[in-house]
Write an enzyme that holds these catalytic residues in place. Structure first.
Site, mmCIF file in Angstrom:
data_model
loop_
_atom_site.group_PDB
_atom_site.id
_atom_site.type_symbol
_atom_site.label_atom_id
_atom_site.label_comp_id
_atom_site.label_asym_id
_atom_site.label_seq_id
_atom_site.Cartn_x
_atom_site.Cartn_y
_atom_site.Cartn_z
ATOM 1 N N SER A 7 -44.512 64.534 20.557
ATOM 2 C CA SER A 7 -45.942 64.725 20.338
ATOM 3 C C SER A 7 -46.673 64.870 21.661
ATOM 4 O O SER A 7 -46.660 63.955 22.486
ATOM 5 C CB SER A 7 -46.521 63.543 19.561
ATOM 6 N N HIS A 30 -44.775 68.826 18.649
ATOM 7 C CA HIS A 30 -45.756 68.359 17.671
ATOM 8 C C HIS A 30 -47.145 68.364 18.298
ATOM 9 O O HIS A 30 -47.363 67.744 19.350
ATOM 10 C CB HIS A 30 -45.382 66.947 17.208
ATOM 11 N N ASP A 32 -51.031 67.490 17.684
ATOM 12 C CA ASP A 32 -52.002 66.770 16.854
ATOM 13 C C ASP A 32 -53.394 67.354 17.038
ATOM 14 O O ASP A 32 -53.945 67.333 18.140
ATOM 15 C CB ASP A 32 -52.016 65.287 17.235
ATOM 16 N N MET A 34 -57.220 66.914 15.929
ATOM 17 C CA MET A 34 -58.143 65.942 15.340
ATOM 18 C C MET A 34 -59.576 66.409 15.556
ATOM 19 O O MET A 34 -59.910 66.936 16.619
ATOM 20 C CB MET A 34 -57.948 64.564 15.971
ATOM 21 N N HIS A 63 -50.110 69.471 13.342
ATOM 22 C CA HIS A 63 -50.521 68.464 12.363
ATOM 23 C C HIS A 63 -52.044 68.401 12.377
ATOM 24 O O HIS A 63 -52.644 67.913 13.332
ATOM 25 C CB HIS A 63 -49.892 67.115 12.754
ATOM 26 N N MET A 65 -55.264 66.913 11.421
ATOM 27 C CA MET A 65 -56.002 65.746 10.935
ATOM 28 C C MET A 65 -57.480 66.099 10.967
ATOM 29 O O MET A 65 -58.247 65.603 11.802
ATOM 30 C CB MET A 65 -55.672 64.530 11.808
ATOM 31 N N MET A 134 -46.998 59.415 7.046
ATOM 32 C CA MET A 134 -47.566 58.749 8.222
ATOM 33 C C MET A 134 -47.123 57.294 8.238
ATOM 34 O O MET A 134 -47.294 56.569 7.252
ATOM 35 C CB MET A 134 -49.099 58.824 8.195
ATOM 36 N N ASP A 172 -44.155 60.071 11.259
ATOM 37 C CA ASP A 172 -44.993 60.189 12.456
ATOM 38 C C ASP A 172 -45.755 58.885 12.631
ATOM 39 O O ASP A 172 -46.515 58.478 11.749
ATOM 40 C CB ASP A 172 -45.968 61.359 12.286
#
Length: 227
Positions: A7, A30, A32, A34, A63, A65, A134, A172
Site C-alpha cells: 500500500s 495498492h 488508497d 480517500m 481502493h 474509500m 477490511m 486490508d
C-alpha cells in the site's frame, strides 16, 4: 498463490515513482483513494493515479474509500487502474458499477467495512473479481489488525466455494508477518500490506517474506485443497 499488494499509503508521497520501484516482485500496487467524506482522511485522486500508472509496470489496485463511487470508479479505470474496488456501503448500484468497471477493462472489486456482513451480498459475488474484507476501520494506515474479522473471512471463503467462484479474497488492514498467516488460514489469498513493507529496510524482501509465510499456510489450509 498468495498475492502481496504493498500500500502506497505507507510510502513517501514525494517519491512515489521510486517507492513503486522499491517493491519489485509485488503483484499489485495498492492505491488508497480517500475523499475526507466517506472516511476522515484525504489522500490522492485521478491525476496521481494517471502519473503512477505511467511510472510503474506493476498493475494498480485502486481502493476507493469515497462517496459516489458509481460516478467516480470508471474514471480510475480510464486513469490506468487494473483493479478498482468500491465500497458496498457507498455504492448506489453495485451490480451496474461492477459491470461498468469490467466493461472498461479492469477487475471489479467490492469492499466491506468491519461491521458490514458479507451474507446480504452473496448473490452479487458472481459479478465481482475480488471481494475485500477490511480488517481495520478504513481511513488511516498503521492500525492494529482486528482478529474478530477472521470468522468473516472464513464465511466469505465458504460462500466462494459454495458457488464455485474464481473470486479473489483480499484483506486490508494490519497485515504483517505476525498476522498474515492467520488471514491465509482463514481463506484470504490477496494481502494488502503498508507499513510491513514500506517500513522495512528492504521493501522488496519484505514482500517476498510475506508471500512465503502466506503460501506456507495456504499449502495445508483445508479451504485451498484443489484451489
Amino acid at each position: 498463490m498468495a498475492q502481496i499488494n504493498p500500500s502506497i499509503l505507507s510510502a513517501d508521497f514525494a517519491r512515489l515513482a521510486d517507492e513503486a520501484k522499491a517493491v519489485d516482485g509485488a503483484d499489485w500496487l495498492h492505491v488508497d483513494v480517500m475523499d475526507n467524506h466517506f472516511v476522515p482522511n484525504l489522500t490522492l485522486g485521478v491525476p496521481i493515479v494517471e502519473s503512477l500508472a505511467r511510472a510503474t509496470d506493476t498493475p494498480l489496485d485502486c481502493h476507493l474509500m469515497i462517496e459516489d463511487p458509481d460516478r467516480w470508479a470508471p474514471r480510475y479505470v480510464e486513469a490506468g487502474a487494473g483493479s478498482v474496488t468500491f465500497h458496498a456501503e457507498a455504492a448506489a448500484a453495485p451490480v451496474r458499477l461492477a459491470r461498468e468497471i469490467r466493461a472498461k477493462g479492469a477487475r471489479a472489486s467490492m469492499a466491506l467495512k468491519p461491521a458490514t456482513p458479507v451474507e446480504p451480498f452473496e448473490d452479487l459475488l458472481p459479478e465481482l473479481d475480488m471481494l475485500l474484507i477490511m480488517t481495520v476501520e478504513p481511513g488511516f494506515g498503521g492500525q492494529a489488525f482486528l482478529d474478530i474479522m477472521l470468522p468473516k473471512i472464513r464465511r466469505t471463503r465458504e460462500l466462494i466455494a459454495k458457488h464455485g467462484l474464481e473470486l479473489w479474497l483480499q484483506v486490508d488492514g494490519g497485515v504483517t508477518e505476525s498476522t498474515i498467516e492467520r488471514c491465509a488460514e482463514a481463506g484470504a489469498d490477496v494481502f494488502v500490506a503498508g507499513s510491513a513493507v514500506y517500513g522495512a529496510a528492504d521493501p522488496a524482501a519484505a514482500v517476498a517474506s510475506l508471500r512465503a509465510r502466506a503460501e506456507a499456510v495456504t499449502a495445508t489450509a483445508p479451504w485451498a485443497c484443489g484451489h
